[in-house]
Write a protein that holds these residues in place. Structure first.
Motif, short mmCIF file in Angstrom:
data_model
loop_
_atom_site.label_atom_id
_atom_site.label_comp_id
_atom_site.label_asym_id
_atom_site.label_seq_id
_atom_site.Cartn_x
_atom_site.Cartn_y
_atom_site.Cartn_z
N LYS A 1 0.84 -1.20 0.00
CA LYS A 1 0.00 0.00 0.00
C LYS A 1 0.87 1.25 0.00
CE LYS A 1 -3.08 -1.08 -1.11
NZ LYS A 1 -3.00 -2.53 -1.19
N LYS B 1 2.13 2.33 -3.33
CA LYS B 1 1.17 2.87 -4.28
C LYS B 1 0.04 3.61 -3.56
CE LYS B 1 0.99 -0.36 -7.28
NZ LYS B 1 0.32 -1.61 -7.64
N VAL C 1 -2.66 5.25 -3.87
CA VAL C 1 -3.58 5.71 -4.91
C VAL C 1 -4.83 6.33 -4.33
CG1 VAL C 1 -2.96 4.30 -6.87
CG2 VAL C 1 -4.28 3.33 -4.99
N THR D 1 -9.11 8.43 -11.23
CA THR D 1 -8.90 7.29 -12.10
C THR D 1 -8.42 7.77 -13.46
OG1 THR D 1 -11.11 6.89 -11.30
CG2 THR D 1 -10.00 5.07 -12.42
N THR E 1 -10.54 7.37 -18.56
CA THR E 1 -11.94 7.68 -18.34
C THR E 1 -12.71 7.75 -19.65
OG1 THR E 1 -11.31 9.98 -18.35
CG2 THR E 1 -11.59 8.95 -16.21
N ALA F 1 -16.57 7.04 -19.89
CA ALA F 1 -17.42 8.05 -19.28
C ALA F 1 -17.45 9.31 -20.14
CB ALA F 1 -16.91 8.38 -17.89
N SER G 1 -23.63 8.37 -16.33
CA SER G 1 -22.56 7.39 -16.39
C SER G 1 -23.03 6.03 -15.89
CB SER G 1 -21.40 7.88 -15.52
OG SER G 1 -20.59 6.81 -15.14
N GLY H 1 -21.50 4.29 -14.11
CA GLY H 1 -21.05 4.23 -12.72
C GLY H 1 -22.22 4.30 -11.75
N TYR I 1 -23.85 1.06 -10.78
CA TYR I 1 -23.16 0.25 -9.76
C TYR I 1 -23.36 0.84 -8.36
CZ TYR I 1 -20.77 -2.36 -13.42
OH TYR I 1 -20.50 -3.18 -14.47
N VAL I 2 -23.44 2.16 -8.31
CA VAL I 2 -23.52 2.83 -7.02
C VAL I 2 -24.94 2.81 -6.46
CG1 VAL I 2 -23.14 5.04 -5.85
CG2 VAL I 2 -21.55 4.28 -7.61
N PHE J 1 -16.69 -0.50 -7.07
CA PHE J 1 -16.28 -0.68 -8.45
C PHE J 1 -16.74 0.50 -9.31
CE2 PHE J 1 -17.21 -2.26 -12.76
CZ PHE J 1 -15.95 -2.72 -13.12
N GLY J 2 -18.00 0.87 -9.14
CA GLY J 2 -18.53 2.02 -9.91
C GLY J 2 -17.71 3.27 -9.68
N LEU J 3 -17.29 3.48 -8.42
CA LEU J 3 -16.55 4.70 -8.09
C LEU J 3 -15.10 4.63 -8.56
CD1 LEU J 3 -17.93 5.32 -4.48
CD2 LEU J 3 -18.37 6.72 -6.51
N ALA J 4 -14.54 3.43 -8.63
CA ALA J 4 -13.13 3.30 -9.01
C ALA J 4 -12.97 3.17 -10.53
CB ALA J 4 -12.51 2.09 -8.32
N TYR J 5 -13.92 2.53 -11.18
CA TYR J 5 -13.80 2.21 -12.61
C TYR J 5 -14.27 3.36 -13.47
CZ TYR J 5 -13.90 -0.92 -16.69
OH TYR J 5 -13.67 -1.52 -17.89
N TYR J 6 -15.30 4.04 -13.04
CA TYR J 6 -15.82 5.18 -13.79
C TYR J 6 -15.53 6.45 -13.03
CZ TYR J 6 -18.53 1.64 -16.23
OH TYR J 6 -18.91 0.55 -16.93
N ARG J 7 -15.34 7.50 -13.84
CA ARG J 7 -15.21 8.79 -13.19
C ARG J 7 -16.39 9.60 -13.66
NH1 ARG J 7 -10.35 12.66 -14.81
NH2 ARG J 7 -9.96 13.72 -12.83
N VAL K 1 -17.87 0.35 1.00
CA VAL K 1 -17.65 1.04 -0.28
C VAL K 1 -16.26 1.66 -0.32
CG1 VAL K 1 -18.43 2.93 -1.76
CG2 VAL K 1 -20.11 1.49 -0.61
N ARG L 1 -13.40 0.58 -2.85
CA ARG L 1 -12.95 1.58 -3.82
C ARG L 1 -11.43 1.70 -3.78
NH1 ARG L 1 -11.49 6.77 -2.92
NH2 ARG L 1 -11.41 8.15 -4.74
N ASN L 2 -10.88 1.79 -2.55
CA ASN L 2 -9.43 1.90 -2.43
C ASN L 2 -8.72 0.66 -2.96
OD1 ASN L 2 -9.92 4.34 -1.32
ND2 ASN L 2 -9.40 3.78 0.77
N LEU M 1 -8.85 0.80 -6.75
CA LEU M 1 -7.98 1.83 -7.30
C LEU M 1 -6.52 1.39 -7.26
CD1 LEU M 1 -9.45 5.18 -5.92
CD2 LEU M 1 -9.35 4.44 -8.30
N ALA M 2 -6.20 0.50 -6.33
CA ALA M 2 -4.81 0.04 -6.21
C ALA M 2 -4.45 -0.99 -7.27
CB ALA M 2 -4.59 -0.56 -4.81
N ASN N 1 -3.68 -0.33 -13.87
CA ASN N 1 -4.55 0.08 -14.97
C ASN N 1 -4.49 -0.85 -16.17
OD1 ASN N 1 -6.09 2.41 -14.38
ND2 ASN N 1 -4.17 3.53 -14.14
N ARG O 1 -7.42 -3.38 -16.54
CA ARG O 1 -8.71 -3.05 -17.15
C ARG O 1 -8.55 -2.81 -18.65
NH1 ARG O 1 -11.44 2.36 -15.70
NH2 ARG O 1 -12.20 2.12 -17.80
N LYS P 1 -5.08 1.10 5.20
CA LYS P 1 -5.70 1.78 4.06
C LYS P 1 -6.42 3.02 4.54
CE LYS P 1 -6.12 -2.34 1.44
NZ LYS P 1 -6.95 -3.55 1.44
#
Lengths: 322, 277
Positions: free
Chosen positions: A12, A15, A17, A22, A25, A28, A36, A38, A41-42, B95-101, B156, B160-161, B164-165, B168, B171, B277
């Motif tokens: 950790k 990285k 992060v 992200t 993108t 999106a 989106s 996204g 999923y949310v 996933f939604g928050l990390a994969y999409y912006r 969540v 998400r964290n 994000l780790a 890239n 994907r 984390k």
């Protein structure tokens, strides 16, 4: 034995992060007009959160402007009357509960930090029986409030409790720990420290895994004593964790309810009343949910203020470490 | 690190034990006290330290005479259901928050973050009214819903964290293969975030299993009570037998204690990972 922790935390560290945006993108961006994917999923998580957390927060604030008994459907709009009663000195117990909640925070959080850090310092390194100690100190954190309150209730029992017996055996007089206003809250502080210090120790141990060992080696070569190494290396190096744990601890202090409620119900004579206990009492024992909601709003505001202050502190501490 | 070879270090270790041992005894005292009382025969020797006269009678009698089994089933149902819900919904949202912006994702995070700070007592009044209005008193969803919602924020954020780790390239490679986002989530992201799943399952499992106050308010019909309510439920029945009261609480404590001791390493690494984390 802690290698998995160490590896994980080091990964950790490499990285960080968290909080960075992200990359990649494109999907999106291309579909900017449409919502989106996204959100798809949310949405389920947000829906559950909205029904059982977000709506009740709003409803709490709304209810605080009403007077009702929770049984009949009549709800009288009373404006700020509940707040006037609460803040205006008509309810002396409210201020007692505020004082106790703040006292709870300023006593238990440093106690848990100190004991947790102390245990972690003693356990960091090649100590025999380290896993056993770690397990023992952490154990209370997995037990339920009902179990903890029952066991400690028998330690503090005024007639035959263990603590009472020990004091009598050493020549002192019997002490009605939980039955006396002066000592009851301190007994509760003790239970809280016992319950959570092991969790703090665990987090400190994880943080200590990330301290480069050569820092200690070179300090040793320079002739630094063990105590100097702890003070000059360990304590500053784990400072970000101290700040994070302070936040945890304060949140925990405001959430505190169950053990104290089972042990003392806020008594004797409101000596251990916390805001959370008053909310419960007003709503369900005294049938004044509107007034309870006003106290709940006060608790929300108090939590929010502390959270903002502490989050500021966290970002400040993180910056000063880097 | 040849710490142990150095004499100074060895002295230091001896001092460590001198400080740690008494503390360890103090830490174990309430737990031992509870177990000890449960295996005694009479109220008079609840605190006896004599090794004779130990019996499992109370534990067996209490198990036979009460509804503890039903309470364990109830606790298991609400705990498992809320752990699954928090893992599934939390990982989807993470996933939604990390994969999409997307616009609003920052606000979503902020709203959820406020949920972590929230003291459950602050929302207990409308929560009770809500459960009452929905006719959900004495049903499992009355506990599963709030437990899930209260644990959602942490889930969540941790997912998400963890997502994000992930690198890239992962994907990008998956997208090139033509995999849809849901397949990427299910086949790639979720399995790779196993540490986060363990952390979240432990946190949520403990929170749901150990909850007292919501169960006390929402489960009142003598059928849906969870194990945490065992003492209240059987206090009257065992009013005159302290060893049996102790036995009830020992039975409530033991499963969690045993699971913790067996999976001690998973608990420690899971929670430490969550902390860092």
């Amino acid at each position: 034995m802690t290698s998995s922790v160490g590896l994980d935390t080091r990964a950790k560290e490499r990285k960080p992060v968290v909080g960075t945006p992200t990359t990649g993108t494109t999907p999106a961006r291309r579909r900017r007009r449409r919502p989106s994917p996204g959100w798809l999923y949310v949405a389920p998580a947000l829906a559950v959160f909205a029904v059982f957390v977000a709506y009740p927060i709003v409803a709490t604030i709304r209810s605080s402007f009403y007077d009702y008994d929770g049984i009949s459907p009549i709800r009288d709009w009373v404006g700020l009357d509940n707040y006037r009663e609460m803040l205006g000195g008509l309810d002396p117990y409210f201020w007692k509960a505020v004082t106790n909640t703040l006292l709870w925070t300023v006593v238990t959080v440093p106690a848990q930090l100190l004991i947790g850090l102390g245990l972690a310092v003693l356990l960091d390194g090649a100590l025999r029986g380290k896993v056993v100690y770690r397990t023992v100190f952490f154990m209370p954190a997995v037990l339920s409030s009902a179990v903890i309150a029952f066991a400690w209730g028998w330690i503090f029992n005024p007639d035959e409790g263990v603590a009472t017996r020990v004091i009598r055996a050493t020549g002192g007089s019997g002490q009605a720990w939980l039955a006396e206003p002066g000592t009851a809250i301190w007994a509760a502080f003790g239970v809280s420290a016992w319950r959570y210090s092991g969790l703090f120790m665990l987090f400190y141990l994880a943080a200590m895994q990330m301290i480069p060992r050569d820092l200690y080696e070179s300090a040793r070569i320079d002739g630094a004593s063990w105590w100097q190494r702890v003070r000059r290396i360990t304590v500053p190096q784990v400072r970000p964790m101290t700040v994070l744990l302070t936040l945890f601890g304060v949140i925990g202090a405001f959430r505190e309810f169950e053990v104290v409620y089972i042990l003392t119900r806020g008594g004797p004579a409101h000596a251990t009343d916390l805001l959370s206990i008053q909310i419960y009492d007003q709503a369900f024992d005294l049938s004044r949910p509107g007034y309870a909601a006003a106290i709940a709003t006060a608790l929300l505001v108090l939590t929010a203020i502390c959270a903002v202050v502490l989050l500021r502190l966290i970002s400040w501490a993180n910056r000063s470490v880097e | 690190m040849n710490r142990t070879t150095s004499r100074v270090a060895a002295d230091r270790l001896a001092w460590s034990h001198l400080a740690l041992l008494p503390l360890a005894v103090l830490w174990l005292l309430p737990i031992v006290l509870l177990l000890n009382g449960a295996v005694r025969t009479s109220t008079a020797d609840i605190f006896s330290v004599s090794p004779s006269g130990l019996t499992l009678e109370n534990l067996i009698a209490v198990w036979r005479e009460t509804d503890l089994l039903r309470m364990f089933v109830n606790s298991t149902i609400v705990t498992v259901a809320s752990v699954i819900a928090v893992v599934v919904l939390g990982s989807l949202a993470g996933f939604g928050l990390a994969y999409y912006r997307f616009r609003g994702s920052g606000i979503v995070l902020l709203v959820l973050l406020s949920g972590i700070m929230l003291a459950p007592a602050a929302i207990i009044v409308p929560l009770y009214e809500l459960i009452l209005d929905l006719g959900m008193l004495n049903t499992y969803p009355a506990l599963v819903g709030p437990y899930t919602a209260l644990g959602m924020a942490a889930s969540v954020l941790l997912y998400r964290n963890a997502f994000l780790a992930l690198p890239n390239e992962l994907r990008e490679a998956a997208s090139l293969d033509g995999a849809g986002s849901f397949r990427i989530y299910l086949r790639m992201y979720l399995p790779l975030a196993r540490t986060a799943t363990v952390t979240i399952a432990i946190l949520q499992g403990l929170a749901a299993w150990n909850d007292y106050i919501l169960a006390l308010l929402f489960m009142t019909d003598g059928k849906h009570e969870t194990v945490q309510l065992a003492f209240i439920a059987f206090q009257g029945q065992y009013f005159s037998s302290l060893p049996k009261q102790f036995a009830v609480m020992a039975i409530v404590m033991l499963p969690v204690l045993i699971i913790f001791l067996v999976a001690q390493r998973a608990f420690v690494s899971g929670l430490s990972a969550g902390a860092v984390k």
